[in-house]
Design a protein around this motif. Structure first.
Motif, short mmCIF file in Angstrom:
data_model
loop_
_atom_site.label_atom_id
_atom_site.label_comp_id
_atom_site.label_asym_id
_atom_site.label_seq_id
_atom_site.Cartn_x
_atom_site.Cartn_y
_atom_site.Cartn_z
N LYS A 169 30.77 12.19 -75.49
CA LYS A 169 31.76 12.91 -75.22
C LYS A 169 33.09 12.63 -75.67
CE LYS A 169 33.93 16.33 -72.53
NZ LYS A 169 33.94 17.62 -72.72
N SER A 185 33.14 13.38 -79.40
CA SER A 185 33.20 14.63 -79.69
C SER A 185 34.73 15.21 -79.63
CB SER A 185 32.31 15.62 -78.53
OG SER A 185 32.73 15.68 -77.42
N ASN A 186 35.55 14.43 -78.62
CA ASN A 186 36.89 14.71 -78.26
C ASN A 186 37.67 14.32 -79.52
OD1 ASN A 186 36.47 15.65 -75.60
ND2 ASN A 186 36.67 13.51 -74.58
N PHE A 193 36.77 13.87 -82.42
CA PHE A 193 36.32 14.77 -83.92
C PHE A 193 37.03 16.14 -83.64
CE2 PHE A 193 32.59 11.80 -84.44
CZ PHE A 193 33.08 11.21 -85.57
N ILE A 194 37.13 16.75 -82.51
CA ILE A 194 37.58 17.99 -82.35
C ILE A 194 39.21 17.76 -82.60
CG2 ILE A 194 38.53 19.67 -80.60
CD1 ILE A 194 35.68 19.33 -79.07
N ILE A 195 39.79 16.82 -82.13
CA ILE A 195 41.43 16.50 -82.45
C ILE A 195 41.54 16.14 -84.05
CG2 ILE A 195 43.27 14.83 -82.05
CD1 ILE A 195 41.91 14.42 -79.05
N ILE A 254 39.47 17.31 -86.50
CA ILE A 254 39.37 18.43 -87.56
C ILE A 254 40.65 19.24 -87.50
CG2 ILE A 254 38.02 20.46 -87.54
CD1 ILE A 254 35.36 18.86 -86.54
N ILE A 255 41.24 19.24 -86.41
CA ILE A 255 42.47 20.27 -86.09
C ILE A 255 43.74 19.46 -86.73
CG2 ILE A 255 43.93 21.33 -84.73
CD1 ILE A 255 41.58 21.79 -82.89
N PHE A 295 41.41 22.71 -72.80
CA PHE A 295 41.83 23.04 -74.21
C PHE A 295 43.18 22.74 -74.21
CE2 PHE A 295 44.03 26.24 -76.56
CZ PHE A 295 43.36 26.43 -77.63
N LYS A 325 43.97 18.86 -74.95
CA LYS A 325 43.70 18.32 -76.35
C LYS A 325 45.01 18.93 -77.13
CE LYS A 325 38.52 18.39 -76.42
NZ LYS A 325 38.36 18.60 -74.99
N THR A 349 39.93 14.62 -72.63
CA THR A 349 40.63 13.77 -73.64
C THR A 349 40.39 12.34 -73.85
OG1 THR A 349 42.45 13.47 -72.13
CG2 THR A 349 42.51 15.43 -73.67
N THR A 384 38.40 9.26 -75.05
CA THR A 384 38.60 8.83 -76.55
C THR A 384 37.62 7.62 -76.35
OG1 THR A 384 40.50 7.22 -76.60
CG2 THR A 384 40.86 9.57 -77.07
#
Length: 306
Positions: free
Chosen positions: A82, A85-86, A88-90, A92-93, A169, A172, A259, A261
């Motif tokens: 988890k 993934s948090n 990696f989402i941050i 990528i954006i 959402f 993040k 959130t 990490t």
């Protein structure tokens, strides 16, 4: 018949030369020895010690060799994945946004019509000089859900308050805004240094051929900055995976670990539960992941070749 023995004596000139040669070799290392001592004590030793700890069940003063058990438990822990993934989402954006903003700001600061360039460069770089804790606290005040300035301004336009800290959402998004604000100036200065190394004759030739500024940016500036963009991308990727202060102070890893990490994961086990072996194994897994991502970044960009 008498046998005479000849005792050879060393040439004093040769002895002096050897002495001087030894001094030339040893003296530089003597001056470098403080660095090597500090490096071994504070860098090499902790790396080796943490590697050993990762194969043990170390809690407090007790230690027991358990082999790969820590690595197995981490790789089967849903909270660890988890946290990954948090980030990696941050990542990528946030990383593409930061590189795009950094490139645009660098081009603007490098343009001829900008006056007082040193002042603007300092202003853009200033967020990097601000302490992590200080700016995180300021952001927590500005984005406060009830009394923050951002939600107050949104209310003037009859927009409902955003739940910056209690919605997965938007929490993040808050981290992305905070990290981008702080580090975009750092990347801008690096990219600006790369822009100054581009030959102006390339742009002059492009103008003669009828290329506009938009075409020059994508056909000349971006290709010539590719090695610098790769460097900034790798640094930003590593920095994002190592996020700790912002999510720790702004959202405390919530809501519902949205959130959290990997570094917070290590901190929780290493300095809250004092499971140093488990935390060391997690640190090595994250290091391997960072190395793999950096390797693929270099491969996909062909090592930053133009």
């Amino acid at each position: 018949m008498e046998v005479t023995t000849v005792v050879s004596k060393k040439d004093p000139k040769i002895t002096v030369r050897k002495k001087k040669w030894n001094q030339k070799i040893l003296v530089p290392y003597l001056f470098l020895s403080p660095f090597f001592i500090v490096f071994i004590i504070f860098m090499v030793y902790p790396i080796i010690e943490s590697l050993y700890l990762s194969f043990t069940s170390t809690q407090g003063n007790t230690s027991e060799w358990i082999g790969l058990e820590n690595f197995k438990n981490i790789l089967t822990d849903g909270l660890f994945w988890k946290s990954l993934s948090n980030v990696f989402i941050i990542l990528i954006i946030q990383v593409p946004i930061m590189l795009i903003l950094g490139s645009l700001l660098a081009v603007i600061l490098n343009s001829k019509f900008i006056k007082a360039k040193p002042l603007f460069r300092l202003m853009i770089f200033l967020p990097v000089l601000i302490d992590l804790v200080t700016y995180s606290i300021v952001f927590s005040i500005i984005f406060h859900e009830q009394y923050g300035m951002v939600n107050y301004l949104l209310g003037l336009f009859h927009i409902d308050p955003i739940l910056w800290f209690s919605d997965p959402f938007w929490s993040k998004i808050l981290i992305i805004i905070a990290v981008t604000w702080r580090w975009v100036g750092y990347n801008t200065i690096i990219l600006l240094a790369g822009l100054t190394a581009i030959d102006e004759s390339l742009y002059e030739s492009a103008e003669i051929d009828g290329a506009n500024k938009f075409t020059q940016f994508f056909k000349i500036t971006i290709p010539m900055l590719k090695p610098i963009l790769l460097f900034c991308g790798i640094l930003s990727t590593i920095g994002t995976i190592q996020l700790f202060t912002e999510p720790s102070l702004l959202t405390m890893g919530g809501p519902n670990n949205a959130t959290n990490t990997p570094v917070m994961y290590i901190y929780q086990f290493g300095f809250q539960s004092f499971q140093f072996g488990y935390a060391s194994a997690a640190a090595y897994i994250i290091t391997i992941i960072v190395g793999i991502i950096s390797f693929f970044q270099i491969k996909l960009s062909r090592g930053g070749e133009i």
